[in-house]
Design a protein around this motif. Sequence first.
Motif, PDB file in Angstrom:
ATOM      1  N   ILE A 187       0.868  -1.185   0.000  1.00 12.89           N
ATOM      2  CA  ILE A 187       0.000   0.000   0.000  1.00 12.89           C
ATOM      3  C   ILE A 187       0.896   1.224   0.000  1.00 12.89           C
ATOM      4  O   ILE A 187       1.763   1.368   0.866  1.00 12.89           O
ATOM      5  N   ILE A 188       0.702   2.066  -1.005  1.00 10.66           N
ATOM      6  CA  ILE A 188       1.516   3.284  -1.085  1.00 10.66           C
ATOM      7  C   ILE A 188       0.620   4.507  -0.937  1.00 10.66           C
ATOM      8  O   ILE A 188      -0.318   4.705  -1.720  1.00 10.66           O
ATOM      9  N   PHE A 189       0.912   5.319   0.083  1.00  8.10           N
ATOM     10  CA  PHE A 189       0.268   6.625   0.208  1.00  8.10           C
ATOM     11  C   PHE A 189       1.103   7.626  -0.562  1.00  8.10           C
ATOM     12  O   PHE A 189       2.322   7.730  -0.335  1.00  8.10           O
ATOM     13  N   LEU A 190       0.463   8.377  -1.414  1.00 11.11           N
ATOM     14  CA  LEU A 190       1.135   9.472  -2.120  1.00 11.11           C
ATOM     15  C   LEU A 190       0.501  10.768  -1.619  1.00 11.11           C
ATOM     16  O   LEU A 190      -0.695  11.008  -1.846  1.00 11.11           O
ATOM     17  N   VAL A 191       1.281  11.560  -0.908  1.00 12.62           N
ATOM     18  CA  VAL A 191       0.720  12.773  -0.283  1.00 12.62           C
ATOM     19  C   VAL A 191       1.705  13.931  -0.476  1.00 12.62           C
ATOM     20  O   VAL A 191       2.896  13.800  -0.157  1.00 12.62           O
ATOM     21  N   ALA A 197       0.711  18.446   5.921  1.00 14.10           N
ATOM     22  CA  ALA A 197       1.837  18.139   6.825  1.00 14.10           C
ATOM     23  C   ALA A 197       1.347  17.710   8.216  1.00 14.10           C
ATOM     24  O   ALA A 197       1.863  16.753   8.793  1.00 14.10           O
ATOM     25  N   HIS A 198       0.336  18.417   8.718  1.00 14.67           N
ATOM     26  CA  HIS A 198      -0.125  18.112  10.068  1.00 14.67           C
ATOM     27  C   HIS A 198      -0.766  16.720  10.134  1.00 14.67           C
ATOM     28  O   HIS A 198      -0.468  15.929  11.031  1.00 14.67           O
ATOM     29  N   VAL A 199      -1.602  16.426   9.156  1.00 12.95           N
ATOM     30  CA  VAL A 199      -2.278  15.120   9.176  1.00 12.95           C
ATOM     31  C   VAL A 199      -1.258  13.987   9.000  1.00 12.95           C
ATOM     32  O   VAL A 199      -1.385  12.912   9.612  1.00 12.95           O
ATOM     33  N   ILE A 200      -0.219  14.241   8.226  1.00 12.78           N
ATOM     34  CA  ILE A 200       0.818  13.218   8.048  1.00 12.78           C
ATOM     35  C   ILE A 200       1.491  12.928   9.397  1.00 12.78           C
ATOM     36  O   ILE A 200       1.722  11.770   9.767  1.00 12.78           O
ATOM     37  N   LYS A 201       1.771  13.984  10.143  1.00 10.70           N
ATOM     38  CA  LYS A 201       2.370  13.776  11.475  1.00 10.70           C
ATOM     39  C   LYS A 201       1.393  13.010  12.385  1.00 10.70           C
ATOM     40  O   LYS A 201       1.780  12.077  13.106  1.00 10.70           O
ATOM     41  N   GLU A 202       0.126  13.401  12.347  1.00 16.20           N
ATOM     42  CA  GLU A 202      -0.868  12.737  13.197  1.00 16.20           C
ATOM     43  C   GLU A 202      -0.994  11.246  12.856  1.00 16.20           C
ATOM     44  O   GLU A 202      -1.179  10.411  13.730  1.00 16.20           O
ATOM     45  N   ILE A 203      -0.860  10.929  11.591  1.00 15.35           N
ATOM     46  CA  ILE A 203      -1.014   9.526  11.163  1.00 15.35           C
ATOM     47  C   ILE A 203       0.260   8.727  11.460  1.00 15.35           C
ATOM     48  O   ILE A 203       0.206   7.661  12.074  1.00 15.35           O
ATOM     49  N   LYS A 222       3.155  -4.575   2.871  1.00 15.75           N
ATOM     50  CA  LYS A 222       4.040  -3.459   3.217  1.00 15.75           C
ATOM     51  C   LYS A 222       3.291  -2.138   3.070  1.00 15.75           C
ATOM     52  O   LYS A 222       2.461  -1.985   2.165  1.00 15.75           O
ATOM     53  N   LEU A 223       3.629  -1.203   3.939  1.00 16.47           N
ATOM     54  CA  LEU A 223       3.013   0.125   3.904  1.00 16.47           C
ATOM     55  C   LEU A 223       4.103   1.162   3.667  1.00 16.47           C
ATOM     56  O   LEU A 223       5.127   1.158   4.358  1.00 16.47           O
ATOM     57  N   LEU A 224       3.868   2.018   2.695  1.00 13.68           N
ATOM     58  CA  LEU A 224       4.896   2.976   2.305  1.00 13.68           C
ATOM     59  C   LEU A 224       4.259   4.362   2.135  1.00 13.68           C
ATOM     60  O   LEU A 224       3.224   4.488   1.488  1.00 13.68           O
ATOM     61  N   PHE A 225       4.857   5.377   2.760  1.00 15.27           N
ATOM     62  CA  PHE A 225       4.407   6.758   2.572  1.00 15.27           C
ATOM     63  C   PHE A 225       5.390   7.456   1.649  1.00 15.27           C
ATOM     64  O   PHE A 225       6.588   7.525   1.972  1.00 15.27           O
ATOM     65  N   VAL A 226       4.913   7.980   0.559  1.00 11.22           N
ATOM     66  CA  VAL A 226       5.767   8.749  -0.347  1.00 11.22           C
ATOM     67  C   VAL A 226       5.285  10.200  -0.290  1.00 11.22           C
ATOM     68  O   VAL A 226       4.136  10.510  -0.640  1.00 11.22           O
ATOM     69  N   LEU A 227       6.183  11.078   0.183  1.00  9.07           N
ATOM     70  CA  LEU A 227       5.796  12.462   0.481  1.00  9.07           C
ATOM     71  C   LEU A 227       6.730  13.434  -0.211  1.00  9.07           C
ATOM     72  O   LEU A 227       7.890  13.102  -0.490  1.00  9.07           O
ATOM     73  N   ASP A 228       6.226  14.646  -0.460  1.00 13.00           N
ATOM     74  CA  ASP A 228       7.177  15.695  -0.816  1.00 13.00           C
ATOM     75  C   ASP A 228       7.635  16.361   0.491  1.00 13.00           C
ATOM     76  O   ASP A 228       7.096  16.071   1.570  1.00 13.00           O
ATOM     77  N   LYS A 229       8.635  17.255   0.381  1.00 17.91           N
ATOM     78  CA  LYS A 229       9.205  17.877   1.586  1.00 17.91           C
ATOM     79  C   LYS A 229       8.147  18.611   2.398  1.00 17.91           C
ATOM     80  O   LYS A 229       8.175  18.601   3.630  1.00 17.91           O
ATOM     81  N   GLU A 230       7.199  19.255   1.682  1.00 17.29           N
ATOM     82  CA  GLU A 230       6.172  20.040   2.374  1.00 17.29           C
ATOM     83  C   GLU A 230       5.277  19.119   3.212  1.00 17.29           C
ATOM     84  O   GLU A 230       5.032  19.393   4.390  1.00 17.29           O
ATOM     85  N   ALA A 231       4.824  18.045   2.643  1.00 16.40           N
ATOM     86  CA  ALA A 231       3.946  17.133   3.405  1.00 16.40           C
ATOM     87  C   ALA A 231       4.710  16.467   4.549  1.00 16.40           C
ATOM     88  O   ALA A 231       4.129  16.104   5.581  1.00 16.40           O
ATOM     89  N   GLY A 232       6.026  16.331   4.386  1.00 14.79           N
ATOM     90  CA  GLY A 232       6.822  15.643   5.407  1.00 14.79           C
ATOM     91  C   GLY A 232       7.445  16.588   6.427  1.00 14.79           C
ATOM     92  O   GLY A 232       8.170  16.151   7.329  1.00 14.79           O
TER      93      GLY A 232
END
Length: 237
Positions: A187-191, A197-203, A222-232
Amino acid sequence: MIKVLTSMNEISQFLIDEWELSQKNALSKNNYFSVALSGGNTPKHFFQKLSEQKDKFNWEKTFIFMVDERYVPPDHNDNNYKMIKENLLKNINIPEKNLFPINTNLPIKESVIDYENKIIDFFKKEIYPGFDLIFLGIGNDWHTASLFPESIVLNEKEKLVSYVDEKSINNKRITITFPLINNSKKIIFLVTGKNKAHVIKEIIINKNIKYPASLVNPKNGKLLFVLDKEAGQELKK
Ligand code: 6PG
């Protein structure tokens, strides 16, 4: 795993490499590769880049499903399949029988049954259906797939597909449910974007179950978060 990247080009290339890896693993075990795609704006760049590298992939053995659909006609601009067709499918040579759009021309409950039956039929040899790869996003109102905060559909334990008819959302929707999502192999999250950014931290850090994405937890995958710098950006604070 969390991957924070700097540009959309880098993100899309990373996702293309993940697609290639998942396809290779799937085809070495079964004779097919099953993928479920989300709509929204974020994946458009990836879909375009993927179609530019289409020759690397075996589309004859790739089967494309929908994570969710807005209950609008197929030619409506909010229709997720329309977006996926325009950015990916129309550019690749994939057999029509390998595509599983959600039929929004049917009454909504029939559409749910129709889509669920197609999934069951496709995975009939498996003990329980699960995709090789799923792409998820997170909306500005914190939904993932079409699973909205506090929705009754979050509690679904048996059905693979459900309709969503919440007062708080514009269109009715149809979505795959947690039992199916969490039975997938990857499962890949693309955010992207600073408003996520805040919701990514909360999750990721706080595992706050107020956000449906926190309930994504593949049983054997497998669980994978793919983020840009802003979301991360809040992950290191
Ligand atoms: C939908 C999508 C949805 C999407 C998020 C993110 O139909 O709304 O499938 O689950 O992943 O809404 O959307 P954006 O990429 O536009 O922020």
